[in-house]
Design an enzyme around this catalytic site. Structure first.
Site, PDB file in Angstrom:
ATOM      1  N   HIS A   1      -2.239  13.016 -26.663  1.00 40.30           N
ATOM      2  CA  HIS A   1      -2.633  11.650 -26.303  1.00 40.30           C
ATOM      3  C   HIS A   1      -3.446  11.013 -27.419  1.00 40.30           C
ATOM      4  O   HIS A   1      -3.316   9.814 -27.692  1.00 40.30           O
ATOM      5  CB  HIS A   1      -3.416  11.644 -24.992  1.00 40.30           C
TER       6      HIS A   1
ATOM      7  N   GLU B   1       8.470  19.836 -23.460  1.00 39.69           N
ATOM      8  CA  GLU B   1       7.849  20.005 -22.137  1.00 39.69           C
ATOM      9  C   GLU B   1       8.392  21.258 -21.436  1.00 39.69           C
ATOM     10  O   GLU B   1       7.699  21.856 -20.611  1.00 39.69           O
ATOM     11  CB  GLU B   1       8.066  18.765 -21.261  1.00 39.69           C
TER      12      GLU B   1
ATOM     13  N   HIS C   1      -1.801  18.361 -24.341  1.00 40.41           N
ATOM     14  CA  HIS C   1      -1.739  16.920 -24.104  1.00 40.41           C
ATOM     15  C   HIS C   1      -2.964  16.148 -24.577  1.00 40.41           C
ATOM     16  O   HIS C   1      -2.854  14.965 -24.874  1.00 40.41           O
ATOM     17  CB  HIS C   1      -1.484  16.632 -22.621  1.00 40.41           C
TER      18      HIS C   1
ATOM     19  N   LYS D   1       2.745  11.787 -10.402  1.00 37.33           N
ATOM     20  CA  LYS D   1       1.833  11.005 -11.241  1.00 37.33           C
ATOM     21  C   LYS D   1       2.562   9.743 -11.680  1.00 37.33           C
ATOM     22  O   LYS D   1       3.668   9.820 -12.228  1.00 37.33           O
ATOM     23  CB  LYS D   1       1.410  11.791 -12.482  1.00 37.33           C
TER      24      LYS D   1
ATOM     25  N   GLU E   1      -4.764  17.387  -8.968  1.00 39.79           N
ATOM     26  CA  GLU E   1      -5.390  17.925 -10.182  1.00 39.79           C
ATOM     27  C   GLU E   1      -6.892  18.153 -10.046  1.00 39.79           C
ATOM     28  O   GLU E   1      -7.689  17.661 -10.832  1.00 39.79           O
ATOM     29  CB  GLU E   1      -5.089  17.008 -11.380  1.00 39.79           C
TER      30      GLU E   1
ATOM     31  N   LYS F   1       6.748  23.796 -12.088  1.00 36.56           N
ATOM     32  CA  LYS F   1       5.874  22.634 -11.926  1.00 36.56           C
ATOM     33  C   LYS F   1       5.676  22.336 -10.441  1.00 36.56           C
ATOM     34  O   LYS F   1       4.559  22.011 -10.012  1.00 36.56           O
ATOM     35  CB  LYS F   1       6.438  21.402 -12.651  1.00 36.56           C
TER      36      LYS F   1
ATOM     37  N   HIS G   1       6.523  10.983 -27.103  1.00 41.00           N
ATOM     38  CA  HIS G   1       5.535  11.738 -26.328  1.00 41.00           C
ATOM     39  C   HIS G   1       5.751  13.254 -26.480  1.00 41.00           C
ATOM     40  O   HIS G   1       4.808  14.005 -26.764  1.00 41.00           O
ATOM     41  CB  HIS G   1       5.599  11.315 -24.864  1.00 41.00           C
TER      42      HIS G   1
ATOM     43  N   ARG H   1      -3.632  22.216 -11.742  1.00 38.37           N
ATOM     44  CA  ARG H   1      -2.657  21.258 -12.299  1.00 38.37           C
ATOM     45  C   ARG H   1      -3.018  20.819 -13.719  1.00 38.37           C
ATOM     46  O   ARG H   1      -2.144  20.451 -14.507  1.00 38.37           O
ATOM     47  CB  ARG H   1      -2.510  20.041 -11.376  1.00 38.37           C
TER      48      ARG H   1
ATOM     49  N   ASN I   1      -1.330  20.091 -18.636  1.00 39.39           N
ATOM     50  CA  ASN I   1      -1.686  19.240 -19.776  1.00 39.39           C
ATOM     51  C   ASN I   1      -1.905  20.053 -21.048  1.00 39.39           C
ATOM     52  O   ASN I   1      -2.533  19.561 -21.991  1.00 39.39           O
ATOM     53  CB  ASN I   1      -2.941  18.424 -19.449  1.00 39.39           C
TER      54      ASN I   1
ATOM     55  N   ARG J   1       0.808  -1.234   0.000  1.00 39.01           N
ATOM     56  CA  ARG J   1       0.000   0.000   0.000  1.00 39.01           C
ATOM     57  C   ARG J   1       0.835   1.276   0.000  1.00 39.01           C
ATOM     58  O   ARG J   1       0.385   2.325   0.439  1.00 39.01           O
ATOM     59  CB  ARG J   1      -0.982   0.017   1.170  1.00 39.01           C
TER      60      ARG J   1
HETATM   61  P1  NAD Z   1      11.289   6.912 -22.274  1.00 39.38           P
HETATM   62  O1  NAD Z   1      11.271   6.638 -20.848  1.00 39.38           O
HETATM   63  O2  NAD Z   1      10.722   5.897 -23.188  1.00 39.38           O
HETATM   64  O3  NAD Z   1      12.783   7.216 -22.703  1.00 39.38           O
HETATM   65  C1  NAD Z   1      13.052   7.524 -24.046  1.00 39.38           C
HETATM   66  C2  NAD Z   1      14.115   6.612 -24.665  1.00 39.38           C
HETATM   67  O4  NAD Z   1      15.382   7.083 -24.280  1.00 39.38           O
HETATM   68  C3  NAD Z   1      14.040   5.173 -24.224  1.00 39.38           C
HETATM   69  O5  NAD Z   1      14.387   4.340 -25.298  1.00 39.38           O
HETATM   70  C4  NAD Z   1      15.086   5.103 -23.141  1.00 39.38           C
HETATM   71  O6  NAD Z   1      15.605   3.807 -22.944  1.00 39.38           O
HETATM   72  C5  NAD Z   1      16.123   6.036 -23.680  1.00 39.38           C
HETATM   73  N1  NAD Z   1      16.950   6.670 -22.677  1.00 39.38           N
HETATM   74  C6  NAD Z   1      16.549   7.194 -21.511  1.00 39.38           C
HETATM   75  N2  NAD Z   1      17.559   7.811 -20.917  1.00 39.38           N
HETATM   76  C7  NAD Z   1      18.627   7.673 -21.710  1.00 39.38           C
HETATM   77  C8  NAD Z   1      19.966   8.120 -21.632  1.00 39.38           C
HETATM   78  N3  NAD Z   1      20.373   8.887 -20.632  1.00 39.38           N
HETATM   79  N4  NAD Z   1      20.814   7.777 -22.616  1.00 39.38           N
HETATM   80  C9  NAD Z   1      20.398   7.030 -23.678  1.00 39.38           C
HETATM   81  N5  NAD Z   1      19.134   6.613 -23.820  1.00 39.38           N
HETATM   82  C10 NAD Z   1      18.265   6.927 -22.842  1.00 39.38           C
HETATM   83  O7  NAD Z   1      10.535   8.278 -22.626  1.00 39.38           O
HETATM   84  P2  NAD Z   1      10.409   9.677 -21.875  1.00 39.38           P
HETATM   85  O8  NAD Z   1      10.232  10.663 -22.943  1.00 39.38           O
HETATM   86  O9  NAD Z   1      11.455   9.891 -20.868  1.00 39.38           O
HETATM   87  O10 NAD Z   1       9.043   9.538 -21.080  1.00 39.38           O
HETATM   88  C11 NAD Z   1       7.822   9.365 -21.748  1.00 39.38           C
HETATM   89  C12 NAD Z   1       6.848   8.766 -20.773  1.00 39.38           C
HETATM   90  O11 NAD Z   1       6.658   9.654 -19.683  1.00 39.38           O
HETATM   91  C13 NAD Z   1       5.468   8.501 -21.360  1.00 39.38           C
HETATM   92  O12 NAD Z   1       5.063   7.236 -20.960  1.00 39.38           O
HETATM   93  C14 NAD Z   1       4.601   9.572 -20.721  1.00 39.38           C
HETATM   94  O13 NAD Z   1       3.275   9.162 -20.578  1.00 39.38           O
HETATM   95  C15 NAD Z   1       5.274   9.741 -19.401  1.00 39.38           C
HETATM   96  N6  NAD Z   1       5.029  11.026 -18.755  1.00 39.38           N
HETATM   97  C16 NAD Z   1       4.620  11.035 -17.465  1.00 39.38           C
HETATM   98  C17 NAD Z   1       4.414  12.222 -16.814  1.00 39.38           C
HETATM   99  C18 NAD Z   1       4.047  12.214 -15.362  1.00 39.38           C
HETATM  100  O14 NAD Z   1       3.711  13.290 -14.829  1.00 39.38           O
HETATM  101  N7  NAD Z   1       4.140  11.096 -14.696  1.00 39.38           N
HETATM  102  C19 NAD Z   1       4.631  13.434 -17.472  1.00 39.38           C
HETATM  103  C20 NAD Z   1       5.056  13.396 -18.794  1.00 39.38           C
HETATM  104  C21 NAD Z   1       5.259  12.188 -19.430  1.00 39.38           C
HETATM  105  N1  GLY Z   2       2.488  16.070 -16.727  1.00 40.81           N
HETATM  106  C1  GLY Z   2       1.353  16.658 -16.155  1.00 40.81           C
HETATM  107  C2  GLY Z   2       1.327  16.607 -14.673  1.00 40.81           C
HETATM  108  O1  GLY Z   2       2.249  16.174 -14.053  1.00 40.81           O
HETATM  109  O2  GLY Z   2       0.345  16.986 -14.090  1.00 40.81           O
END
Ligand code: NAD
Ligand code: GLY
Length: 361
Positions: free
Chosen positions: A252, A185, A248, A143, A237, A227, A265, A241, A245, A121
């Site tokens: 999406h 972003e 977004h 998130k 949110e 942020k 993304h 918050r 988005n 939990r």
């Molecule tokens: P990702 O995690 O897929 O990383 C992108 C690519 O880069 C991958 O192939 C990874 O292995 C590679 N990589 C990462 N770090 C590296 C490094 N230092 N050197 C070489 N390669 C590297 O993608 P991302 O853009 O980091 O994240 C996208 C994800 O984040 C989506 O799933 C999205 O929904 C999520 N997201 C979440 C939030 C949140 O608030 N939680 C906000 C924005 C996005």
């Molecule tokens: N990426 C949007 C949020 O964190 O709320």
């Protein structure tokens, strides 16, 4: 550790620091105090673990720890892989004071955080983002979650990390497309709420594209501080918050319809912000000149601003209807009054959104 910047997410008992600098992963003093118990699990992926996990290992020598390297890619942001993290925790004998270390981009961070939110939990986790996108967005704010065939991030939980540690060293190996996707972003933060930062980005677009350390540190620290402020005021949110988005809902939909592997993304967010700006201009909320300014900055940073050709507008609209921001079946979008001012539009006409998708250019 010269040049390290720190900001804070100020959340009463669950506030935490965000540290940005070079060489932080290999300096255990920077992160060990965030680990409270005897068990630690590093969650990474098969690309990142070989590059950066060795930097962390000496700092864990006195703990009972293990690691799991998940397959790389958005299509692996699934319940099956979260279950693999839980299996690794079980094998470790992880108790309630265990800590998950999320070493990777947003995909790793979202899954590791969700696994931490559910194990017993809720256990601690630390975000060690290795993409620019994760440093400025996904690692901050709590998130966590996974994708569902019906849409992105439909399953998840709010669960704050104990620490966010952004080591600029990791960005040296980040592929250029991924790096630019992170810049989208950063632009989002200026576009939605900080006109002065947006202007600073316009002035430093070349330095940011060249990964200049000073420009990058400023951009990450400023984006995180903005942020963090939003998250502290509206953690789950209920209102403000949602502004994070901006772009977004369009993004999406693009990701859902193109199957998550055509656009990154951040690329989808760049296109989505431009579409949201165009829709805002079309509805008379923003000027066409401001929409053009946004397009110009995104293009200067090497980002795509036009959707891939041949997409079905009805499928895109259907995907937008599933967005978590919608209420009572009405389309709720983040629209724009111009640079630095986004707002929540509660009842957007589907015909206007359809026209935005189908208007060329
Ligand atoms: P990702 O995690 O897929 O990383 C992108 C690519 O880069 C991958 O192939 C990874 O292995 C590679 N990589 C990462 N770090 C590296 C490094 N230092 N050197 C070489 N390669 C590297 O993608 P991302 O853009 O980091 O994240 C996208 C994800 O984040 C989506 O799933 C999205 O929904 C999520 N997201 C979440 C939030 C949140 O608030 N939680 C906000 C924005 C996005
Ligand atoms: N990426 C949007 C949020 O964190 O709320």
């Amino acid at each position: 550790m010269s040049g390290t910047r720190e900001t804070t997410v100020a959340l009463a008992a669950r506030g935490y620091p965000i540290r940005i600098g070079r060489g932080l992963l290999g300096d255990a003093a920077q992160w060990r105090t965030a680990l409270r118990g005897r068990h630690a699990l590093i969650v990474s992926n098969t690309t990142i673990a070989p590059l950066y996990q060795p930097l962390l290992e000496p700092g864990l020598a006195d703990l009972c720890w293990s690691s799991i390297a998940l397959p790389d890619g958005e299509r692996h942001k699934t319940l099956d892989n979260v279950a693999r993290i839980w299996d690794a925790l079980a094998a470790l004998g992880a108790s309630r004071d265990a800590c998950i270390i999320a070493l990777g981009g947003g995909v790793v961070g979202d899954m590791a955080g969700f696994a931490a939110a559910c194990w017993m939990r809720g256990i601690d986790f630390v975000q060690m983002p290795t993409t620019l996108l994760a440093m400025v967005d996904s690692a901050v704010g709590g998130k966590t979650g996974i994708d569902h065939a019906a849409g992105k991030n439909l399953i998840g939980a709010f669960h704050q990390p104990r620490l966010v540690l952004s080591d600029l060293v990791t960005l040296d190996t980040l592929p250029v497309r991924e790096y630019r996707a992170g810049l989208a972003e950063v632009v989002k933060i200026g576009a939605l709420g900080d006109a002065a930062f947006f202007t600073w980005l316009e002035q430093h677009a070349a330095a940011l594209s060249a990964r200049d350390d000073a420009a990058l540190t400023h951009a990450i620290a400023h984006a995180c501080a903005c942020k963090a402020g939003v998250v502290a005021r509206d953690e789950t949110e209920q209102g403000e918050r949602a502004l994070l988005n901006f772009g977004h809902t369009f993004a999406h939909a693009l990701e859902t319809v193109t199957g998550y592997d055509t656009l990154l993304h951040g690329e989808a967010v760049a296109i989505g912000m431009r579409l949201a700006a165009r829709l805002s201009a079309h509805l008379g909320h923003a000027t066409a000149a401001d929409a053009e300014r946004l397009s110009a900055l995104l293009a200067a940073l090497g980002l795509p601003i036009v959707p891939p050709p041949g997409l079905d507008a009805e499928a895109l609209l259907a995907a937008m209807r599933l967005d978590k921001k919608n209420r009572g079946g009405r389309l709720r979008l983040i629209l724009w009054r111009g640079v630095g001012t986004a707002f929540i539009a509660g009842d957007v006409d589907a015909a206007d959104v359809r026209a935005t998708w189908t208007t060329p250019g």
